[in-house]
Design a protein around this motif. Structure first.
Motif, mmCIF file in Angstrom:
data_model
loop_
_atom_site.group_PDB
_atom_site.id
_atom_site.type_symbol
_atom_site.label_atom_id
_atom_site.label_comp_id
_atom_site.label_asym_id
_atom_site.label_seq_id
_atom_site.Cartn_x
_atom_site.Cartn_y
_atom_site.Cartn_z
ATOM 1 N N PRO A 126 1.111 3.356 6.611
ATOM 2 C CA PRO A 126 0.506 4.591 7.224
ATOM 3 C C PRO A 126 1.758 5.332 8.191
ATOM 4 C CG PRO A 126 -0.758 2.879 7.651
ATOM 5 C CD PRO A 126 0.093 2.280 6.770
ATOM 6 N N PHE A 127 1.936 6.522 8.124
ATOM 7 C CA PHE A 127 3.121 7.209 8.734
ATOM 8 C C PHE A 127 2.851 8.659 9.505
ATOM 9 C CE2 PHE A 127 3.135 8.748 4.586
ATOM 10 C CZ PHE A 127 3.358 10.137 4.748
ATOM 11 N N TYR A 128 3.552 8.953 10.498
ATOM 12 C CA TYR A 128 3.475 10.037 11.167
ATOM 13 C C TYR A 128 4.665 11.064 10.675
ATOM 14 C CZ TYR A 128 3.866 13.699 14.870
ATOM 15 O OH TYR A 128 3.768 14.771 15.268
ATOM 16 N N CYS A 129 4.349 12.415 10.293
ATOM 17 C CA CYS A 129 5.326 13.337 9.785
ATOM 18 C C CYS A 129 5.437 14.326 11.049
ATOM 19 C CB CYS A 129 4.750 13.877 8.650
ATOM 20 S SG CYS A 129 6.059 15.130 8.087
ATOM 21 N N PRO A 130 6.572 14.500 11.843
ATOM 22 C CA PRO A 130 6.748 15.364 12.670
ATOM 23 C C PRO A 130 6.746 16.839 12.226
ATOM 24 C CG PRO A 130 8.399 13.804 13.012
ATOM 25 C CD PRO A 130 7.614 13.403 11.741
ATOM 26 N N GLY A 131 7.293 16.874 10.818
ATOM 27 C CA GLY A 131 7.268 18.318 10.556
ATOM 28 C C GLY A 131 6.109 18.936 10.413
ATOM 29 N N ASP A 132 5.027 18.346 9.994
ATOM 30 C CA ASP A 132 3.615 19.012 9.952
ATOM 31 C C ASP A 132 2.603 18.401 11.145
ATOM 32 O OD1 ASP A 132 2.895 16.559 9.035
ATOM 33 O OD2 ASP A 132 2.903 17.344 6.878
ATOM 34 N N GLN A 133 3.108 17.459 11.927
ATOM 35 C CA GLN A 133 2.368 16.814 12.900
ATOM 36 C C GLN A 133 1.090 16.268 12.548
ATOM 37 O OE1 GLN A 133 2.364 19.091 16.737
ATOM 38 N NE2 GLN A 133 3.883 20.593 15.983
ATOM 39 N N LYS A 134 1.401 15.522 11.242
ATOM 40 C CA LYS A 134 -0.024 14.696 10.781
ATOM 41 C C LYS A 134 0.378 13.305 10.586
ATOM 42 C CE LYS A 134 -1.640 18.778 7.824
ATOM 43 N NZ LYS A 134 -1.910 19.100 6.562
ATOM 44 N N VAL A 135 -0.792 12.595 10.742
ATOM 45 C CA VAL A 135 -0.686 11.403 10.612
ATOM 46 C C VAL A 135 -1.261 10.988 9.037
ATOM 47 C CG1 VAL A 135 -1.647 8.960 11.201
ATOM 48 C CG2 VAL A 135 -0.956 10.517 12.764
ATOM 49 N N TYR A 136 -0.786 10.206 8.207
ATOM 50 C CA TYR A 136 -0.926 10.122 6.925
ATOM 51 C C TYR A 136 -1.609 8.534 6.784
ATOM 52 C CZ TYR A 136 0.848 14.558 5.675
ATOM 53 O OH TYR A 136 1.175 15.935 5.848
ATOM 54 N N ILE A 137 -2.499 8.365 6.012
ATOM 55 C CA ILE A 137 -2.923 6.900 5.814
ATOM 56 C C ILE A 137 -3.615 6.615 4.553
ATOM 57 C CG2 ILE A 137 -4.640 5.047 6.737
ATOM 58 C CD1 ILE A 137 -4.207 5.994 9.608
ATOM 59 N N ASP A 138 -3.149 5.906 3.735
ATOM 60 C CA ASP A 138 -3.979 5.386 2.428
ATOM 61 C C ASP A 138 -4.636 4.255 2.931
ATOM 62 O OD1 ASP A 138 -4.806 4.054 0.280
ATOM 63 O OD2 ASP A 138 -3.121 4.831 -0.886
ATOM 64 N N LEU A 139 -6.188 4.142 3.007
ATOM 65 C CA LEU A 139 -6.786 3.347 3.507
ATOM 66 C C LEU A 139 -6.582 1.830 2.745
ATOM 67 C CD1 LEU A 139 -10.206 4.938 4.442
ATOM 68 C CD2 LEU A 139 -8.296 4.271 5.938
ATOM 69 N N SER A 140 -5.965 1.992 1.869
ATOM 70 C CA SER A 140 -5.673 0.275 1.005
ATOM 71 C C SER A 140 -4.694 -0.471 1.974
ATOM 72 C CB SER A 140 -5.149 0.560 -0.335
ATOM 73 O OG SER A 140 -3.915 1.503 -0.076
ATOM 74 N N PHE A 141 -4.076 0.405 2.669
ATOM 75 C CA PHE A 141 -3.272 -0.545 3.690
ATOM 76 C C PHE A 141 -3.926 -1.544 4.451
ATOM 77 C CE2 PHE A 141 -1.128 -1.047 7.929
ATOM 78 C CZ PHE A 141 0.308 -1.689 7.453
ATOM 79 N N PHE A 142 -5.000 -1.089 5.016
ATOM 80 C CA PHE A 142 -5.904 -2.086 5.714
ATOM 81 C C PHE A 142 -6.565 -3.235 4.782
ATOM 82 C CE2 PHE A 142 -7.537 1.785 8.337
ATOM 83 C CZ PHE A 142 -6.330 1.539 9.210
ATOM 84 N N ARG A 143 -6.541 -3.208 3.438
ATOM 85 C CA ARG A 143 -6.545 -4.271 2.572
ATOM 86 C C ARG A 143 -5.348 -5.110 2.584
ATOM 87 N NH1 ARG A 143 -8.113 -1.594 -1.189
ATOM 88 N NH2 ARG A 143 -6.406 -1.492 -2.635
ATOM 89 N N LEU A 144 -4.325 -4.345 2.552
ATOM 90 C CA LEU A 144 -2.925 -5.094 2.406
ATOM 91 C C LEU A 144 -2.859 -6.051 3.664
ATOM 92 C CD1 LEU A 144 -0.095 -5.580 1.344
ATOM 93 C CD2 LEU A 144 0.698 -3.637 2.537
ATOM 94 N N MET A 145 -3.262 -5.521 4.796
ATOM 95 C CA MET A 145 -3.293 -6.423 6.082
ATOM 96 C C MET A 145 -4.171 -7.657 6.269
ATOM 97 S SD MET A 145 -3.399 -3.184 8.949
ATOM 98 C CE MET A 145 -4.000 -4.491 10.236
ATOM 99 N N LYS A 146 -5.079 -7.547 5.477
ATOM 100 C CA LYS A 146 -5.870 -8.680 5.249
ATOM 101 C C LYS A 146 -5.419 -9.631 4.351
ATOM 102 C CE LYS A 146 -10.708 -10.127 4.282
ATOM 103 N NZ LYS A 146 -12.323 -9.774 4.123
ATOM 104 N N GLU A 147 -4.946 -9.152 2.843
ATOM 105 C CA GLU A 147 -4.532 -9.980 2.202
ATOM 106 C C GLU A 147 -3.141 -10.499 2.200
ATOM 107 O OE1 GLU A 147 -5.057 -7.595 -1.330
ATOM 108 O OE2 GLU A 147 -7.242 -7.563 -1.515
ATOM 109 N N ARG A 148 -2.275 -9.681 2.642
ATOM 110 C CA ARG A 148 -0.838 -10.228 2.853
ATOM 111 C C ARG A 148 -0.626 -10.951 4.215
ATOM 112 N NH1 ARG A 148 4.540 -6.859 1.504
ATOM 113 N NH2 ARG A 148 6.395 -8.268 2.370
ATOM 114 N N PHE A 149 -1.350 -10.165 5.316
ATOM 115 C CA PHE A 149 -0.753 -10.696 6.441
ATOM 116 C C PHE A 149 -2.067 -11.384 7.202
ATOM 117 C CE2 PHE A 149 1.542 -6.703 6.168
ATOM 118 C CZ PHE A 149 2.827 -7.561 5.754
ATOM 119 N N ASN A 150 -3.263 -11.595 6.445
ATOM 120 C CA ASN A 150 -4.155 -12.265 6.985
ATOM 121 C C ASN A 150 -4.795 -11.779 8.309
ATOM 122 O OD1 ASN A 150 -6.207 -14.217 7.152
ATOM 123 N ND2 ASN A 150 -5.117 -15.916 8.229
#
Length: 285
Positions: A126-150
């Motif tokens: 997930p990241f924030y882009c100041p150029g368009d003032q948007k937060v970008y999230i691929d929800l697969s990151f939450f799965r990564l949090m669980k699988e890689r970082f428990n």
């Protein structure tokens, strides 16, 4: 975390299932350090160099093909509710200072998407882009949090969203513009040191959001805070460098240590005071 039944934000754009490309400036993300560290070990270059490649150069947002209709699944409803809570919390805090909060748009995407900061990649988190003032999230990151970082749980995921919104708050307050000045004029070590302070402040701002939202809606349940602290600890620079199999190199840190990230989130959560999140005028990070 008790989030069901809360107001849902209208400032969510659903691009899932729609591909895209692009090029452009810089983005600020909670997960970008993961790919930067892994890349540095594989290719033998500094993490900041990998971050430059991820960020790209130039400017300009690219257009993508039309996305499908918004999906009102559980994940998107959760994101909309958390974003609405950040809007309510920061809206009230800005009003108390005689200012108007301008909320960001949160864009859900899959794999990659064009942004004003270049092509957003799932691998950078997930990241924030100041150029368009948007937060970008691929929800697969939450799965990564669980699988890689428990790390699992709604509140840990909400912490990630609130952290990125914290970068938007920094943009509105002029803090991120100072970071760009350091990028243009500072050395690599100066850029890294400034980045650490930026990230720790965003962690603290996430805690501020949690404090005020819990005061208003009593969202916290047993184990929630511990889960968020575990998330902050898992993505500390020192923890990621150890996990990557390399030595811990403090001068290369861009997000802060596990202890620092957990402590600054806790600091914001303790009393919800924005002024308590001044990571730039303290020696003790």
């Amino acid at each position: 975390m008790k989030w069901e039944g809360g107001r849902e934000s209208d400032n969510v754009e659903d691009r899932r299932g729609s591909g895209g490309g692009g090029f452009g400036g810089k983005s600020i993300g909670i997960g970008t350090i993961v790919i930067a560290l892994v890349g540095s070990y594989i290719f033998g270059v500094s993490p900041s160099t990998v971050l430059e490649v991820i960020g790209g150069g130039g400017a300009g947002e690219q257009q993508q093909g039309p996305a499908g209709p918004p999906i009102n699944d559980r994940d998107s409803k959760f994101v909309k509710t958390v974003l609405a809570d950040t809007e309510d919390a920061w809206g009230a805090l800005f009003r108390a200072q005689g200012a108007t909060y301008q909320p960001p748009t949160l864009t859900l995407f899959s794999d990659r998407t064009p942004t004003a900061c270049g092509t957003g990649q799932s691998a950078s988190g997930p990241f924030y882009c100041p150029g368009d003032q948007k937060v970008y999230i691929d929800l697969s990151f939450f799965r990564l949090m669980k699988e890689r970082f428990n790390v699992a749980g709604d509140f840990a995921q909400a912490y990630v969203i609130a952290h990125e919104v914290g970068h938007h708050v920094q943009h509105l307050m002029g803090t991120s513009q100072k970071m760009q000045e350091v990028r243009r004029q500072g050395s690599e070590s100066q850029v890294n040191a400034m980045s650490v302070r930026m990230e720790l402040q965003a962690d603290c701002y996430a805690g501020v959001w949690a404090f005020h939202t819990n005061q208003k809606r009593q969202i916290l349940e047993g184990g929630d805070v511990e889960a968020a602290l575990k998330a902050a600890t898992a993505i500390g620079d020192d923890a990621l460098q150890r996990q990557g199999g390399g030595a811990v190199v403090p001068d290369s840190f861009t997000h802060g240590t596990s202890e620092q990230r957990a402590r600054w989130f806790s600091k914001g959560l303790e009393n919800g005071k924005v002024e308590g999140c001044n990571t730039f005028d303290t020696r003790n990070l």
